[in-house]
Design an enzyme around this catalytic site. Structure first.
Site, short mmCIF file in Angstrom:
data_model
loop_
_atom_site.label_atom_id
_atom_site.label_comp_id
_atom_site.label_asym_id
_atom_site.label_seq_id
_atom_site.Cartn_x
_atom_site.Cartn_y
_atom_site.Cartn_z
N CYS A 45 1.08 -1.17 -0.05
CA CYS A 45 -0.04 0.15 0.10
C CYS A 45 0.81 1.32 0.20
O CYS A 45 1.46 1.45 -1.18
CB CYS A 45 -1.02 -0.04 1.14
SG CYS A 45 -2.45 0.98 0.74
N HIS A 90 -3.70 -4.77 0.24
CA HIS A 90 -3.09 -5.36 1.65
C HIS A 90 -2.98 -6.84 1.68
O HIS A 90 -3.95 -7.38 2.11
CB HIS A 90 -3.83 -4.85 2.88
CG HIS A 90 -3.66 -3.43 3.12
ND1 HIS A 90 -2.45 -2.93 3.84
CD2 HIS A 90 -4.04 -2.34 2.72
CE1 HIS A 90 -2.63 -1.75 3.97
NE2 HIS A 90 -3.75 -1.24 3.20
N GLU A 96 -1.59 -8.57 3.61
CA GLU A 96 -1.55 -9.47 4.82
C GLU A 96 -2.75 -9.95 5.36
O GLU A 96 -2.87 -10.88 6.29
CB GLU A 96 -0.90 -8.50 5.85
CG GLU A 96 -1.59 -7.28 6.28
CD GLU A 96 -1.39 -6.09 5.28
OE1 GLU A 96 -1.21 -6.54 4.10
OE2 GLU A 96 -1.64 -5.06 5.66
N1 GLN Z 1 -1.64 6.80 2.61
C1 GLN Z 1 -1.95 5.99 1.84
C2 GLN Z 1 -3.35 6.18 1.11
O1 GLN Z 1 -4.33 6.75 1.60
C3 GLN Z 1 -1.91 4.53 1.83
C4 GLN Z 1 -2.66 3.80 2.75
C5 GLN Z 1 -2.19 2.41 3.42
O2 GLN Z 1 -1.18 2.30 3.40
N2 GLN Z 1 -2.99 1.70 3.97
O3 GLN Z 1 -3.42 5.97 -0.12
#
Ligand code: GLN
Length: 534
Positions: free
Chosen positions: A381, A506, A508
């Site tokens: 992410c 994600h 995970e």
């Molecule tokens: N801050 C980034 C966004 O909002 C990534 C978010 C994250 O890593 N969950 O796109």
């Protein structure tokens, strides 16, 4: 008709109630029953999505896009079922629903009160979870500790569920601390007696008491708990500290917890097949070779902020016969001057998700180090966003490349997508839950997943800015996974590198015992290979 198990906690928080509840779920599932799990959290946030990771640890995301408590990650990993937004209910959500109904006039002039309106709303959440999931057994954990002011409506609601559903359909399991006093070498039952007395004063007689202890308990201590808690000794289960959380289901199985529950709820359990779970446990080898993963993140003071990431690493480690050690590196400690020193013997580098500016430049340095030194790299992410910005700056020469989340720049490599204006509300406004990525044939992503399409879970607001796709592609970045419906980048990777991959989603959240997410599995395999070769 569904049966209900309510799990409460006594004496102190942090007893591993969620692990105990999930472990029972494992036994019931292994006995052929369909299990659904739920957590009630007594705080007033509508969901944990807006809470700082330092306050609450990781926000776990379900396939249907709910931002939930990290215990749901344990539930899903243990019972191997996809849960839903019915699985995490906070007081905030309950009150919000009730107040919305009141404003709409649904209560037709009544005085709206905690009992019955709030308690009815809570019961509805239990019953609708049963109905929608079609499960045989619903296990509901009540967050916090019995005696907390804020959990009272939940306790009252579950008391009423037992009244409504009858004794053979509802049981209460109380997980309580039995402290060990080293000086007198004695396990003390008094705190548990007191917390059961507290429950009794609220109209709840526990059917099962789970004693959380440091050491195993003598028969006499178990008998004493049984006597003071009005239950048979067979209904006192012992959950002594275990080597890993994954040992707990087997410990309960050895004490016949499945039959205790079966008798109490008329479940007619005849056989419990723990084969798959035992197979998983057999992979946990404490003498195995150790692989150290350098995790460069923002919230590393609280490892719970990365709970599913660390569990995914461990599960992938078990699968590949290695023990995982995580070296937690605070991203804002990493500077151009010390990055070599900090990462010089890295076996593998992981940059996880995150929000906000602090530490972003440290993450960029970590990505650059992994890329240039050919160290296996997994970005998640915000980690993928860092990898893109790093490549734009250092390979494509776009020196002011950045994410518009962090800086106003002429080159927002990561940006809010046009047409998706930034909603001012913070809660529930991200890209959340499952989206489909189409994998480009011949890429590392396709090789890892062995599939052409994958569903993975998201939690972010910003996206890769497609204006730069061609330029980065020409420079060697591979866009190997795309959400085709909206043409959004899901996975990037590099060639001429042993393992460099990052996802906007994600991975995970979908690792399960015996089934590590393919990105984690590949990452650990690459770390092992690198370590063998160096
Ligand atoms: N801050 C980034 C966004 O909002 C990534 C978010 C994250 O890593 N969950 O796109």
């Amino acid at each position: 008709m569904a049966k209900y198990i309510f799990v409460t906690g006594g004496v102190v928080s942090g007893l591993g109630k969620g692990i105990t509840a999930s472990s029972l779920g494992v036994l019931l599932k292994a006995s052929g029953l369909k299990v659904f799990m739920q957590k009630f959290d007594p705080y007033l946030n509508v969901d944990p999505g807006t809470m700082s990771p330092y306050q609450h640890g990781e926000v776990y995301v379900t396939a249907d896009g709910a931002e939930t408590d990290l215990d749901l990650g344990h539930y899903e990993r243990f019972i191997d079922e996809n849960l839903t937004r019915d699985s995490n209910i906070t007081s905030g959500l309950i009150y919000k629903n009730v107040i919305e109904k009141e404003r709409r006039g649904d209560y037709e002039g009544q005085t709206v009160q905690v009992v019955p309106h709030i308690t009815n709303e809570i019961k509805n959440k239990v019953y609708s979870a049963a109905e929608k999931s079609g499960a045989d057994v619903i296990i509901t954990e009540i967050g916090g500790t019995v005696g907390d002011i804020e959990s009272l409506p939940f306790i009252e609601a579950i008391r009423q569920v037992k009244m409504e559903q009858g004794g053979k359909n509802v049981i209460f399991m109380h997980v309580s601390l039995v402290p060990y006093i080293a000086a007198s070498q004695e396990a003390k039952t008094k705190p548990t007696q007191h917390s059961v007395r507290e429950l009794l004063s609220l109209g709840i007689q526990p059917d099962i008491v789970v004693a959380r202890t440091e050491h195993h308990l003598e028969e006499s201590v178990i008998d004493k708990i049984a006597l003071f808690c009005n239950i048979s000794s067979k209904h006192v289960l012992v959950a002594a500290d275990a080597k890993t959380i994954y040992d707990v289901p087997l410990k309960l199985y050895e004490q016949n917890a499945q039959h205790v529950v079966s008798d109490l709820l008329n479940l007619n359990i005849t056989k419990t097949d723990m084969g798959a779970w035992e197979n998983f446990l057999s992979k946990i080898d404490c003498s195995a070779k150790e692989i150290t993963i350098k995790l460069v993140g923002k919230y590393i003071e609280l490892p719970d902020a990365y709970l599913s990431v660390s569990e995914s690493l461990r599960i992938a480690g078990f699968e590949n016969g290695v023990r995982i050690k995580i070296d937690w590196i605070k991203a804002d400690d990493v500077t151009a001057d010390n990055v070599d020193e900090i990462l010089k013997d890295a076996m593998a580098i992981l940059v996880p998700g995150g929000f906000g500016e602090r530490g972003f430049e440290g993450k960029i340095l970590a990505v650059q180090y992994a890329r240039e030194h050919k160290i296996p790299f997994l970005g998640i992410c915000f980690g993928m966003q860092a990898a893109v910005v790093e490549y734009a700056r250092n390979v494509c020469g776009i020196s002011d490349a950045n994410s518009s989340e962090l800086k106003t720049t002429n080159n927002p490599l990561i940006d809010i997508i046009e047409g998706k204006a930034k909603d001012d509300a913070l809660g529930g406004t991200l890209r959340l839950g499952n989206y489909k990525a189409t994998l480009q044939p011949g890429t590392l992503a396709a090789e890892l997943y062995q599939q052409t399409e994958v569903l993975e879970r998201h939690r972010h607001r910003y996206e890769f800015n497609n204006k730069y796709r061609e330029q980065l592609e020409t420079a060697g970045m591979i866009f190997s996974g795309i959400y085709e419906k909206e043409n959004l980048v899901e996975i990037i990777e590099l060639k001429d590198h042993p393992f460099f991959i990052a996802s906007q989603y994600h991975p995970e959240f979908t690792s399960r015992p015996n089934k590590p997410n393919p990105l984690f599995n590949g990452f650990i395999k690459a770390a092992i290979t690198k370590n063998q070769n160096s």
